[in-house]
Design an enzyme around this catalytic site. Sequence first.
Site, PDB file in Angstrom:
ATOM      1  N   ASP A 134      25.708  21.392  70.457  1.00 54.78           N
ATOM      2  CA  ASP A 134      26.690  22.353  70.964  1.00 54.78           C
ATOM      3  C   ASP A 134      27.359  23.094  69.815  1.00 54.78           C
ATOM      4  OD1 ASP A 134      26.235  21.334  73.493  1.00 54.78           O
ATOM      5  OD2 ASP A 134      27.917  19.927  73.373  1.00 54.78           O
TER       6      ASP A 134
HETATM    7  N1  URA Z   1      25.735  15.660  73.582  1.00 53.84           N
HETATM    8  C1  URA Z   1      26.692  16.609  73.720  1.00 53.84           C
HETATM    9  O1  URA Z   1      27.510  16.557  74.614  1.00 53.84           O
HETATM   10  N2  URA Z   1      26.686  17.612  72.830  1.00 53.84           N
HETATM   11  C2  URA Z   1      25.823  17.720  71.798  1.00 53.84           C
HETATM   12  O2  URA Z   1      25.895  18.668  71.018  1.00 53.84           O
HETATM   13  C3  URA Z   1      24.850  16.718  71.682  1.00 53.84           C
HETATM   14  C4  URA Z   1      24.834  15.700  72.580  1.00 53.84           C
END
Ligand code: URA
Length: 234
Positions: A103
């Site tokens: 993310d």
């Molecule tokens: N899980 C999440 O919520 N975000 C990420 O970036 C990776 C795994």
Amino acid sequence: MSVRLQKYLADAQVASRRKAEEMITEGRVSVNGKTITELGTKVEDGDTVCVDGKEVRPAEKLIYIMLHKPDGYVTTAKEQFGRPAVLDLVDCGYRVYPVGRLDYDTSGLLLLTNDGELTYKLTHPKHNVEKTYIAQVEGTPTEDEMKHFREGLEIEDYKTAPAKIKILKKGTLTTLKIVIHEGKNRQVRKMCEAIGHRVRRLKRVATGSLSLGSLEKGKYRYLTDKEIEYLKTL
Ligand code: URA
């Protein structure tokens, strides 16, 4: 990126660099249709190089990189909002792509490569590669909540596979170590939210046994041959 014509030919395994120089001075080599006899000539990406009228393409070198992604970067190549992209942090002279995604507001270990086969393998759900995260969540999960997390829970219309969760430090914000081997969109955040603890910070610290170690935020390094071999066995 530009390289000297003789190096281009050697990299493409047409001939040794010395032999390639001979081929150039003999007038056997053309770039974009024009015969070249100068040894210093540079070739740019996208140029068409021919030897004896036959096109020569460079052998693609496979590149494997580990980046410590900072928060505030997208893992997509280009995006409409003009936010910084992880590819801005990597200057390796090759077109590489992130293996999976993190993310915008997640930091940590991100692999980048131009090896499509390995990317496919590592991101395919059936391969079950373990990913380890350090999460800071609001409040402190109870034993019951963690049991629920470990056994698998509903996020939207999906039931998660068994996962690991362990408290590293309790507080108003609690630090957790979480291991999952799936890669649904925002999965760790959604799983924590499902047990009532919103994630404030999230960092991926390992993929399989490959860990971020002391790699600084925003920096990258090339994987060792041993690490590449390891990834291929996963
Ligand atoms: N899980 C999440 O919520 N975000 C990420 O970036 C990776 C795994």
